[in-house]
Design a protein around this motif. Structure first.
Motif, PDB file in Angstrom:
ATOM      1  N   SER A   1       0.815  -1.213   0.000  1.00  0.00           N
ATOM      2  CA  SER A   1       0.000   0.000   0.000  1.00  0.00           C
ATOM      3  C   SER A   1       0.846   1.261   0.000  1.00  0.00           C
ATOM      4  CB  SER A   1      -0.932  -0.003   1.217  1.00  0.00           C
ATOM      5  OG  SER A   1      -1.679   1.183   1.278  1.00  0.00           O
ATOM      6  N   SER A   2       1.950   1.271   0.774  1.00  0.00           N
ATOM      7  CA  SER A   2       2.775   2.473   0.874  1.00  0.00           C
ATOM      8  C   SER A   2       3.399   2.854  -0.462  1.00  0.00           C
ATOM      9  CB  SER A   2       3.874   2.277   1.929  1.00  0.00           C
ATOM     10  OG  SER A   2       4.777   1.265   1.532  1.00  0.00           O
TER      11      SER A   2
ATOM     12  N   GLY B   1       9.017   1.210  16.249  1.00  0.00           N
ATOM     13  CA  GLY B   1       8.835   2.633  15.961  1.00  0.00           C
ATOM     14  C   GLY B   1       9.798   3.121  14.888  1.00  0.00           C
ATOM     15  N   ALA B   2      11.064   2.690  14.970  1.00  0.00           N
ATOM     16  CA  ALA B   2      12.057   3.110  13.976  1.00  0.00           C
ATOM     17  C   ALA B   2      11.701   2.577  12.592  1.00  0.00           C
ATOM     18  CB  ALA B   2      13.445   2.622  14.394  1.00  0.00           C
ATOM     19  N   ARG B   3      11.201   1.348  12.532  1.00  0.00           N
ATOM     20  CA  ARG B   3      10.807   0.785  11.247  1.00  0.00           C
ATOM     21  C   ARG B   3       9.653   1.572  10.631  1.00  0.00           C
ATOM     22  NH1 ARG B   3       8.663  -3.941  12.656  1.00  0.00           N
ATOM     23  NH2 ARG B   3       6.529  -3.357  12.125  1.00  0.00           N
ATOM     24  N   LYS B   4       8.686   1.943  11.449  1.00  0.00           N
ATOM     25  CA  LYS B   4       7.548   2.702  10.942  1.00  0.00           C
ATOM     26  C   LYS B   4       7.974   4.104  10.504  1.00  0.00           C
ATOM     27  CE  LYS B   4       4.111   0.192  13.672  1.00  0.00           C
ATOM     28  NZ  LYS B   4       3.365  -0.344  12.511  1.00  0.00           N
TER      29      LYS B   4
ATOM     30  N   LEU C   1       7.473   5.770   6.792  1.00  0.00           N
ATOM     31  CA  LEU C   1       6.817   7.059   6.553  1.00  0.00           C
ATOM     32  C   LEU C   1       7.772   8.055   5.909  1.00  0.00           C
ATOM     33  CD1 LEU C   1       4.752   7.365   9.858  1.00  0.00           C
ATOM     34  CD2 LEU C   1       3.853   6.994   7.554  1.00  0.00           C
ATOM     35  N   PHE C   2       9.055   7.997   6.302  1.00  0.00           N
ATOM     36  CA  PHE C   2      10.058   8.885   5.716  1.00  0.00           C
ATOM     37  C   PHE C   2      10.242   8.572   4.234  1.00  0.00           C
ATOM     38  CE2 PHE C   2      14.522  10.079   4.773  1.00  0.00           C
ATOM     39  CZ  PHE C   2      14.428  11.430   5.051  1.00  0.00           C
TER      40      PHE C   2
ATOM     41  N   ASN D   1       7.689  14.810   9.182  1.00  0.00           N
ATOM     42  CA  ASN D   1       7.706  15.795   8.112  1.00  0.00           C
ATOM     43  C   ASN D   1       8.424  17.076   8.538  1.00  0.00           C
ATOM     44  OD1 ASN D   1       5.904  15.130   5.503  1.00  0.00           O
ATOM     45  ND2 ASN D   1       5.082  14.036   7.263  1.00  0.00           N
ATOM     46  N   LEU D   2       8.294  17.448   9.811  1.00  0.00           N
ATOM     47  CA  LEU D   2       8.999  18.624  10.309  1.00  0.00           C
ATOM     48  C   LEU D   2      10.508  18.405  10.246  1.00  0.00           C
ATOM     49  CD1 LEU D   2       8.784  21.424  11.629  1.00  0.00           C
ATOM     50  CD2 LEU D   2       8.645  20.296  13.852  1.00  0.00           C
ATOM     51  N   GLY D   3      10.953  17.211  10.663  1.00  0.00           N
ATOM     52  CA  GLY D   3      12.376  16.896  10.566  1.00  0.00           C
ATOM     53  C   GLY D   3      12.845  16.857   9.127  1.00  0.00           C
TER      54      GLY D   3
END
Length: 377
Positions: free
Chosen positions: A179-180, A246-249, A253-254, A305-307
């Motif tokens: 999906s991504s 968390g790092a994988r997600k 997203l990145f 997104n801010l980073g």
């Protein structure tokens, strides 16, 4: 039916997301600056008129300003909030120069600047890892469960039981990986590697397009392959494993953010899809009505997104400073003040133009221009 968020909830939700994320970003700069022996003269959340402030024992003025659309840390030796070096820093006493930002080695200045975006990514890791620890990590193998009639998948010959191994050369480990990639690429011909009954097949498939409108009236153009997975299973996640999840997600997203930017740059997606503060506020209010899990996920997404945005090599942003430090590290001397001044002015114009553009997009998405044209007509 869930009601749309009111103005008050939208404003509160927006501030509850932006305020903490701006703080952790600036705190990244601040804390690494302290470790490097640089004195922070001001730590500001927001711009413009000061609402309230206090001064700590180190002489740092902590302030909250009226416009909560960013913030800054002003270190000793900075001329302004954009961290341009004050030409008079060389006239300081030896003790003051030792505490000033421009006097530090280039690697320390780079570390201080990079710390802001890095802490945004770290915050997203903790948020998404914590969400996985509480809810579990949803898992679905990249195996086709169902094929929709008339879909791109059916036209390409995909069958239930097919395992999607790679798309565009990228390894597919779960159904969400499909999906991504596909969602961002409607009507694009992509290379698939399929495993069927122990055999490998290479297919080229262009996903169809589906237009979605959520219950708040937002319209999205998305790619649709037309396959379904088996029901999701929420795998329990231990406290130790949570940061890894968390790092994988965050990485996923990145990658999606990079994909989206690349598609906008190459013209495959419209510039009208770019949103600004008004859109973020609108989505924040929507997420607040959907529950705490949606709100936490949105906060993590915006933090990423801010980073990411701050790492873009645009003067005035952290990425622009890092570009100057990279040049300084290679040449062995700083970029001339005249070149830096020209670059900062250009960067400011780019950012102001972008802000006007995304605000125009935001107002368009709210139907303002259609309403005005109706009144005029």
């Amino acid at each position: 039916m869930i009601e749309s968020p009111g103005l008050l909830l939208t404003v509160v939700a927006f501030l509850a997301i932006i305020g903490p994320l701006v703080f952790v970003h600036e705190f990244g700069h601040y804390i690494v600056g302290r470790w490097c022996g640089v004195k922070a003269e001001a730590f500001s959340i927001g711009f413009g008129k000061e609402l309230f402030a206090w001064v700590d024992k180190r002489g740092t003025r902590w302030r909250v300003a009226m416009l909560p659309l960013g913030g800054y840390v002003k270190f000793k030796g900075d001329m302004n909030a954009a961290s341009q070096a004050d030409p008079t820093w060389l006239e300081m006493s030896a003790q003051d120069r030792a505490e000033s930002f421009p006097a530090k080695p280039v690697w320390q200045r780079a570390a201080i600047v990079f710390a802001g975006p890095a802490v945004n990514f770290l915050a997203a890791v903790l948020l998404l890892g914590g969400l996985a620890y509480v809810q579990g990590d949803p898992e679905a193998p990249p195996v086709v469960g169902t094929v929709a009639a008339g879909s791109a998948a059916q036209s390409a010959g995909l069958k239930p039981g097919d395992r999607i191994v790679r798309i565009m050369g990228r390894s597919i480990d779960s159904f969400t990986d499909i999906s991504s990639i596909v969602t961002l690429r409607p009507n694009e011909l992509l290379a698939y590697e399929i495993e069927r009954d122990g055999r490998r097949l290479d297919l080229s498939i262009a996903a169809g397009t589906r237009i979605e409108k959520d219950r708040f009236g937002n319209v999205f153009r998305l790619g649709q392959l037309g396959v379904g997975s088996a029901p999701l299973v929420f795998r329990p996640v231990s406290l130790i494993e949570a940061p890894v999840v968390g790092a994988r997600k965050v990485a996923q997203l990145f990658t999606s953010a990079l994909d989206g930017l690349g598609q906008i740059v190459t013209g495959r997606r419209s510039l009208t899809e770019l949103g600004g503060p008004l859109k973020i506020a609108d989505v924040s209010g929507q997420a607040a009505t959907m529950g705490w899990a949606s709100f936490i996920f949105l906060m993590a997404f915006i933090s990423i997104n801010l980073g990411f945005i701050n790492l873009l090599p645009i003067p005035m942003l952290d990425g622009g400073h890092l570009l100057f430090y990279a040049i300084e590290g290679i040449k062995g001397r700083p970029v001339s003040p005249q070149v830096q001044e020209m670059a900062y002015r250009s960067g400011l114009m780019v950012l102001l133009t972008l802000m006007v553009f995304v605000t125009f997009n935001d107002l368009s998405s709210f139907g303002l221009w259609r309403s005005l044209s109706g009144l005029i007509g």
